[in-house]
Design a protein around this motif. Structure first.
Motif, PDB file in Angstrom:
ATOM      1  N   PRO A   1       0.809  -1.228   0.000  1.00 56.69           N
ATOM      2  CA  PRO A   1       0.000   0.000   0.000  1.00 56.69           C
ATOM      3  C   PRO A   1       0.841   1.276   0.000  1.00 56.69           C
ATOM      4  N   ASP A   2       2.053   1.202   0.540  1.00 58.45           N
ATOM      5  CA  ASP A   2       2.902   2.385   0.497  1.00 58.45           C
ATOM      6  C   ASP A   2       3.354   2.719  -0.913  1.00 58.45           C
ATOM      7  N   GLY A   3       3.232   1.740  -1.820  1.00 54.98           N
ATOM      8  CA  GLY A   3       3.543   1.975  -3.228  1.00 54.98           C
ATOM      9  C   GLY A   3       2.312   2.148  -4.095  1.00 54.98           C
ATOM     10  N   GLY A   4       1.147   2.258  -3.472  1.00 57.30           N
ATOM     11  CA  GLY A   4      -0.094   2.492  -4.208  1.00 57.30           C
ATOM     12  C   GLY A   4      -0.944   1.276  -4.450  1.00 57.30           C
ATOM     13  N   ALA A   5      -0.577   0.126  -3.849  1.00 62.23           N
ATOM     14  CA  ALA A   5      -1.324  -1.108  -4.127  1.00 62.23           C
ATOM     15  C   ALA A   5      -2.666  -1.181  -3.420  1.00 62.23           C
ATOM     16  N   ASP A   6      -3.012  -0.153  -2.668  1.00 59.02           N
ATOM     17  CA  ASP A   6      -4.375  -0.059  -2.155  1.00 59.02           C
ATOM     18  C   ASP A   6      -5.301   0.624  -3.154  1.00 59.02           C
ATOM     19  N   ASN A   7      -4.772   0.921  -4.342  1.00 62.72           N
ATOM     20  CA  ASN A   7      -5.546   1.522  -5.427  1.00 62.72           C
ATOM     21  C   ASN A   7      -5.223   0.746  -6.707  1.00 62.72           C
ATOM     22  N   ILE A   8      -5.921  -0.371  -6.892  1.00 64.08           N
ATOM     23  CA  ILE A   8      -5.617  -1.312  -7.969  1.00 64.08           C
ATOM     24  C   ILE A   8      -6.813  -1.413  -8.904  1.00 64.08           C
ATOM     25  N   ALA A   9      -6.541  -1.569 -10.195  1.00 67.08           N
ATOM     26  CA  ALA A   9      -7.579  -1.873 -11.185  1.00 67.08           C
ATOM     27  C   ALA A   9      -6.959  -2.755 -12.259  1.00 67.08           C
ATOM     28  N   VAL A  10      -7.803  -3.533 -12.931  1.00 59.15           N
ATOM     29  CA  VAL A  10      -7.331  -4.391 -14.014  1.00 59.15           C
ATOM     30  C   VAL A  10      -8.210  -4.203 -15.241  1.00 59.15           C
ATOM     31  N   ASP A  11      -7.665  -4.578 -16.372  1.00 56.46           N
ATOM     32  CA  ASP A  11      -8.418  -4.599 -17.629  1.00 56.46           C
ATOM     33  C   ASP A  11      -8.187  -5.968 -18.260  1.00 56.46           C
ATOM     34  N   PRO A  12      -9.137  -6.901 -18.136  1.00 56.32           N
ATOM     35  CA  PRO A  12      -8.941  -8.253 -18.652  1.00 56.32           C
ATOM     36  C   PRO A  12      -8.838  -8.317 -20.174  1.00 56.32           C
ATOM     37  N   VAL A  13      -9.399  -7.347 -20.879  1.00 55.93           N
ATOM     38  CA  VAL A  13      -9.311  -7.350 -22.344  1.00 55.93           C
ATOM     39  C   VAL A  13      -7.942  -6.866 -22.796  1.00 55.93           C
TER      40      VAL A  13
ATOM     41  N   MET B   1      -5.354  -6.751 -20.900  1.00 59.92           N
ATOM     42  CA  MET B   1      -4.366  -7.437 -20.064  1.00 59.92           C
ATOM     43  C   MET B   1      -3.400  -6.427 -19.443  1.00 59.92           C
ATOM     44  N   THR B   2      -4.002  -5.555 -18.641  1.00 64.79           N
ATOM     45  CA  THR B   2      -3.208  -4.557 -17.927  1.00 64.79           C
ATOM     46  C   THR B   2      -3.563  -4.568 -16.448  1.00 64.79           C
ATOM     47  N   LEU B   3      -2.599  -4.138 -15.653  1.00 62.91           N
ATOM     48  CA  LEU B   3      -2.771  -3.943 -14.223  1.00 62.91           C
ATOM     49  C   LEU B   3      -2.402  -2.510 -13.909  1.00 62.91           C
ATOM     50  N   SER B   4      -3.296  -1.814 -13.223  1.00 66.73           N
ATOM     51  CA  SER B   4      -3.051  -0.437 -12.831  1.00 66.73           C
ATOM     52  C   SER B   4      -2.833  -0.371 -11.327  1.00 66.73           C
ATOM     53  N   ILE B   5      -1.692   0.199 -10.925  1.00 64.25           N
ATOM     54  CA  ILE B   5      -1.382   0.394  -9.511  1.00 64.25           C
ATOM     55  C   ILE B   5      -1.261   1.890  -9.272  1.00 64.25           C
TER      56      ILE B   5
END
Length: 422
Positions: free
Chosen positions: A248-260, A262-266
Motif C-alpha cells: 500500500p505504500d507503493g499504491g497497491a491499495d488503489n488497484i484496477a485491471v483490464d482483462p481485455v 491485459m493490464t494492471l493499474s497500480i
C-alpha cells in the motif's frame, strides 16, 4: 509440532466429559436428521464423524454439487510441478458406501429456518434437526475494479481448486520469454493466509525452469502478510531479481485491471502483463447469506460448538465462519468440524460432549524441499476461538529442517484426506 496420521486423527477430544441432553427432533419420529452443505475439509469431516460416531443413530445427508473434491490446500504445488491434479481429487463414494451418508450432488439454494428445511436446485426439500453449513468462500463484487467472475477465464482467481488451477498453470506455461506474471493479492481476512505467497513461490519455481527471464509483480493491499520474513528470505535465495511486491505504500491499495487489454493499474500507473492472477476480497459462500446468518461478509459463530450466533440450529464451519483467532484454512475447518460433530451428536443423542479444543498448521513450499510452517492451538471462549500458543518456522533454518518440514506436510495431507473421506 509434528503430526502423523495417527496423532492427527485423534485431535477432537479434550478433558472432562459433559453430558448433553438429547433434543426432540423436528420430525417427531424416526432418526434425527443432519444436513451438511459443502463437502470440503469442514463438511466432509463433520458428516463422516457424525455418521461414524453415532453408529447409525443419526440420518446424515451431505449436499455437494461436485462429484470430486479438489483440495485447495496443495493446489499451489500443482502449479509448481510438485503435485499432479489427479492427486488433488477425491471421491465421495466411500462416505456413502462405508458410513451410510446420503451424498446428494446438487446445489443448495434455499434455507427455511422456521420450517427447518433446505431446498436444492434439483427440486429436493430436505428437513433437518441440525444444519451444518461449510460452503467455503465466494468473492466480494467489485472488490477489484475491472474484474468480476465473468473475467475469470482471462484473469483466473484459481482460489477454488480444479479447472481454474489448471487454467492458471496453462497460462503461465504459455507466457512469452521474459514476460510478466502479475498477482493481485487479497485483503484480510481471506482463505489460507500464506496461500498467495506460496503461489508466488511455485510460479517462480516453474518460471525459473521454463522462462528464467520472466518477472513476477505482486500488487498487495496489505501492509504485511503471513510468514513474510520466511517468504522474502526464500525469494531472495531461490528467485533473486524475479519477484517484486508492491504494498500500500507503493499504491497497491488503489488497484484496477483490464482483462481485455491485459493490464494492471497500480495507483494509476498501468503495466502490460501476460498473465494476471486476480484474488479478490472474499466472503462466506452464498448459502450462508441466503440462510440469513451472516453479518457483513462472514457468519458469526459460538466457539463452543460452531453454532450460528443468529440460529443455534445451524452450525458454520471453516472459511465461511467468523470465529476469532483461527485462520481460514483446511486444517482449521477439519478441526472445527470435529468439535461441531461432537456437539451435534450430543444434542441429538445425549452422547458425551467434551470441551472444545482446536488446532491449525499451515505449511508452505518455497522451493524444492524448502518447506516452512506456522500454526497454533486454540480454546473456546465466550467471545471467540482464542489462541493459546503458536509456532512458526525460523529464518536461517538448515536444509535438513526445511526438507523435514516439507515431508511433514505430505504426511499431514494424507492424514487429513483420510480424516475427511475415510
Amino acid at each position: 509440532m509434528t503430526l502423523n496420521r495417527r496423532s492427527f486423527m485423534g485431535t477432537a477430544g479434550a478433558a472432562a466429559g459433559l453430558l448433553a441432553a438429547p433434543m426432540l427432533h423436528a420430525q417427531g419420529s424416526g432418526k434425527p436428521r443432519v444436513v451438511v452443505v459443502g463437502g470440503g475439509a469442514g463438511g466432509a469431516t463433520a458428516a463422516r464423524y457424525i455418521a461414524k460416531d453415532s453408529n447409525g443413530a443419526i440420518d446424515v445427508t451431505l449436499i455437494e454439487p461436485t462429484r470430486a473434491y479438489y483440495t485447495c490446500f496443495f493446489s499451489n504445488l500443482y502449479l509448481g510441478g510438485f503435485r499432479d491434479m489427479d492427486g488433488l481429487g477425491h471421491s465421495y463414494g466411500n462416505l456413502a458406501a462405508s458410513y451410510g451418508i446420503n451424498v446428494l450432488h446438487d446445489w443448495a439454494i434455499g434455507v427455511d429456518r422456521e420450517a427447518k428445511t433446505v431446498t436444492t436446485a434439483g427440486g429436493h426439500t430436505l428437513p433437518y434437526d441440525r444444519l451444518i453449513l461449510s460452503p467455503g468462500i465466494d468473492f466480494v463484487d467489485g472488490a477489484v475494479p475491472g474484474w468480476d467472475v465473468s473475467a475469470a477465464n482471462a484473469m483466473p482467481h484459481a482460489y477454488k481448486a480444479g479447472s481454474q488451477t489448471e487454467l492458471l498453470k496453462a497460462q503461465v506455461e504459455s507466457m512469452p520469454q521474459g514476460g510478466v506474471f502479475a498477482m493481485v493479492a487479497p485483503p484480510n481476512p481471506y482463505r489460507c493466509p500464506p496461500g498467495p505467497y506460496e503461489r508466488v513461490s511455485m510460479v517462480a519455481h516453474l518460471l525459473k525452469e521454463i522462462n528464467p527471464t520472466a518477472k513476477i509483480l505482486v500488487a498487495d493491499p496489505k501492509e504485511s502478510f503471513s510468514k513474510q520474513g520466511l517468504f522474502e528470505e526464500g525469494w531472495e535465495k531461490h528467485y533473486s531479481g524475479m519477484i517484486t511486491r508492491v504494498g500500500p505504500d507503493g499504491g497497491a491499495d488503489n488497484i484496477a485491471v483490464d482483462p481485455v487489454a491485459m493490464t494492471l493499474s497500480i495507483n494509476g500507473e498501468v503495466t502490460n502483463v501476460d498473465v494476471c492472477n486476480v484474488i479478490p476480497a472474499m466472503k462466506a459462500g452464498r448459502i450462508a447469506e441466503i440462510a440469513g446468518i451472516t453479518e457483513g461478509n462472514w457468519a458469526p459463530v459460538s466457539a463452543f460448538d460452531m453454532s450460528s450466533r443468529i440460529d443455534p440450529n445451524i452450525h458454520v464451519l471453516g472459511d465461511a465462519a467468523a470465529q476469532g483467532d483461527m485462520p481460514k484454512s483446511g486444517f482449521s475447518a477439519n478441526s472445527q468440524a470435529k468439535v461441531c460433530a461432537m456437539a451435534v451428536r450430543g444434542a441429538l443423542t445425549g452422547s458425551n460432549v467434551f470441551p472444545a479444543r482446536f488446532a491449525n498448521t499451515c505449511w508452505s513450499l518455497i522451493d524444492t524441499d524448502d518447506g516452512v510452517k506456522v500454526g497454533a492451538t486454540y480454546e473456546a471462549t465466550e467471545e471467540k476461538i482464542a489462541s493459546t500458543g503458536g509456532f512458526v518456522s525460523q529464518t536461517g533454518e538448515t536444509a535438513e529442517v526445511r526438507a523435514a518440514t516439507y515431508q511433514e506436510s505430505i504426511g499431514w495431507y494424507d492424514g487429513i484426506v483420510a480424516d475427511m473421506f475415510g
